[in-house]
Design an enzyme around this catalytic site. Structure first.
Site, PDB file in Angstrom:
ATOM      1  N   GLY A   1      56.340  33.318  10.510  1.00 13.73           N
ATOM      2  CA  GLY A   1      56.437  34.401  11.476  1.00 13.73           C
ATOM      3  C   GLY A   1      57.831  35.001  11.574  1.00 13.73           C
ATOM      4  O   GLY A   1      58.833  34.283  11.616  1.00 13.73           O
TER       5      GLY A   1
ATOM      6  N   VAL B   1      58.240  29.458  12.331  1.00 16.45           N
ATOM      7  CA  VAL B   1      59.259  30.504  12.439  1.00 16.45           C
ATOM      8  C   VAL B   1      59.964  30.677  11.101  1.00 16.45           C
ATOM      9  O   VAL B   1      60.444  29.723  10.510  1.00 16.45           O
ATOM     10  CB  VAL B   1      60.293  30.141  13.527  1.00 16.45           C
ATOM     11  CG1 VAL B   1      61.310  31.251  13.694  1.00 16.45           C
ATOM     12  CG2 VAL B   1      59.602  29.840  14.845  1.00 16.45           C
ATOM     13  N   CYS B   2      60.057  31.916  10.628  1.00 19.59           N
ATOM     14  CA  CYS B   2      60.560  32.182   9.285  1.00 19.59           C
ATOM     15  C   CYS B   2      61.978  31.680   9.062  1.00 19.59           C
ATOM     16  O   CYS B   2      62.269  31.057   8.059  1.00 19.59           O
ATOM     17  CB  CYS B   2      60.524  33.681   8.996  1.00 19.59           C
ATOM     18  SG  CYS B   2      61.333  34.120   7.447  1.00 19.59           S
ATOM     19  N   PHE B   3      62.874  31.960   9.990  1.00 19.09           N
ATOM     20  CA  PHE B   3      64.283  31.671   9.747  1.00 19.09           C
ATOM     21  C   PHE B   3      64.628  30.207   9.992  1.00 19.09           C
ATOM     22  O   PHE B   3      65.781  29.835  10.033  1.00 19.09           O
ATOM     23  CB  PHE B   3      65.171  32.578  10.619  1.00 19.09           C
ATOM     24  CG  PHE B   3      65.346  33.943  10.040  1.00 19.09           C
ATOM     25  CD1 PHE B   3      66.502  34.303   9.374  1.00 19.09           C
ATOM     26  CD2 PHE B   3      64.337  34.889  10.131  1.00 19.09           C
ATOM     27  CE1 PHE B   3      66.671  35.555   8.817  1.00 19.09           C
ATOM     28  CE2 PHE B   3      64.483  36.152   9.581  1.00 19.09           C
ATOM     29  CZ  PHE B   3      65.659  36.482   8.921  1.00 19.09           C
TER      30      PHE B   3
END
Length: 278
Positions: free
Chosen positions: A82, A149-151
């Site tokens: 995401g 979460v992507c990062f």
């Protein structure tokens, strides 16, 4: 020797479904030989949570929170996790797999394309570099990330500054074409980001958010002045030209092209079947 000319599109702030439809259309048009390799810059109106192609909405995403904050929502055609698209410059690169400058493997092609982003950070005065996961733990994180979460996790040839991830990208290959797109963060609202996902309990959420601060950073946290979106566009425009050794030629979509993209957005990327199907 003359440098290769690539197309450049700055499509401005667009709805989430239109953004994904335009990336898909560019991939299709390039595969059909209708357009040259293309780099596109864009933003999101409204700010949007995008999820990776394989993510499970019910399991991972708090849709009530997405609605409560007035955010858009869309599934990307690329993998990954995401991403909250808000105060950022989003880019996409469309180029043939058979392009002489493109390595055959996904990770090496990612490194070549991301060289343009690396040079963009340098134009902004930031000492960015590629981090390659080396430890067994980091490699295990790649195979089974602990967070939606992507990062929040390393990936091959991730761009980092001062040890923290500063750009997140994803790639797909279809019809002989590479589509890589990603987020270059100017600012980041971590509380908003972490409110959009589901957690087994509050303690887990707090721990993940605490860890996240050590792993990810936005440009304006690292600079003594505020970098505007226009400055970022200029830096990364020059960065892609230098990093890929190309010349960019600005282009505006025709009315016919735009109508095609709007229809694709309506029939595919706005549909519940696409966004919630997994």
């Amino acid at each position: 020797m003359a440098k290769e000319v690539w197309r450049f599109i700055d499509s401005g702030y667009c709805p989430p479904a239109f953004n994904m439809a335009l990336d898909e259309a560019l991939l299709d048009w390039h595969s059909e030989g209708k357009i040259p390799p293309t780099i596109r810059f864009y933003g999101w109106n409204p700010p949007t949570l995008s999820i990776g192609y394989f993510q499970k909405v019910e399991k991972e995403i708090d849709l009530e929170a997405v609605k409560r904050h007035g955010l858009g929502f869309v599934r990307r055609p690329t993998g990954g996790r995401g991403v909250l698209h808000d105060k950022e410059l989003t880019y996409s690169v469309i180029v043939s797999e058979s392009h002489p400058a493109m390595p055959k493997t996904v990770t090496e092609a990612y490194r070549v394309i991301s060289q343009g982003i690396l040079e963009g950070f340098r134009y902004l005065g930031l000492d960015a570099y590629f981090a390659v996961p080396r430890t067994e733990e980091e490699k295990a994180d790649l195979r089974s990330p602990r967070s939606a979460v992507c990062f929040d996790a390393p990936s091959w040839y991730e761009l980092v500054v001062e040890g923290r991830k500063i750009a997140g990208s994803a790639q797909t290959r279809q019809k002989g074409v590479i589509l890589q797109h990603g987020s270059i963060l100017l600012d980041l609202d971590e509380d908003l980001l972490f409110s959009l996902f589901k957690y087994s309990n509050e303690r887990v959420k707090e721990r993940l958010q605490r860890d996240f601060k050590k792993k990810a950073v936005a440009i304006n946290e690292l600079t003594s002045r505020t970098v505007t979106i226009e400055e970022a566009k200029e830096a990364f425009y020059k960065g892609f030209e230098k990093g890929l050794n190309i010349v960019l030629e600005p282009y505006t979509l025709t009315a016919e092209e735009r109508a095609y993209v709007e229809e694709l957005a309506r029939t595919k990327y706005e549909s519940d079947e696409w966004n919630f199907k997994r």
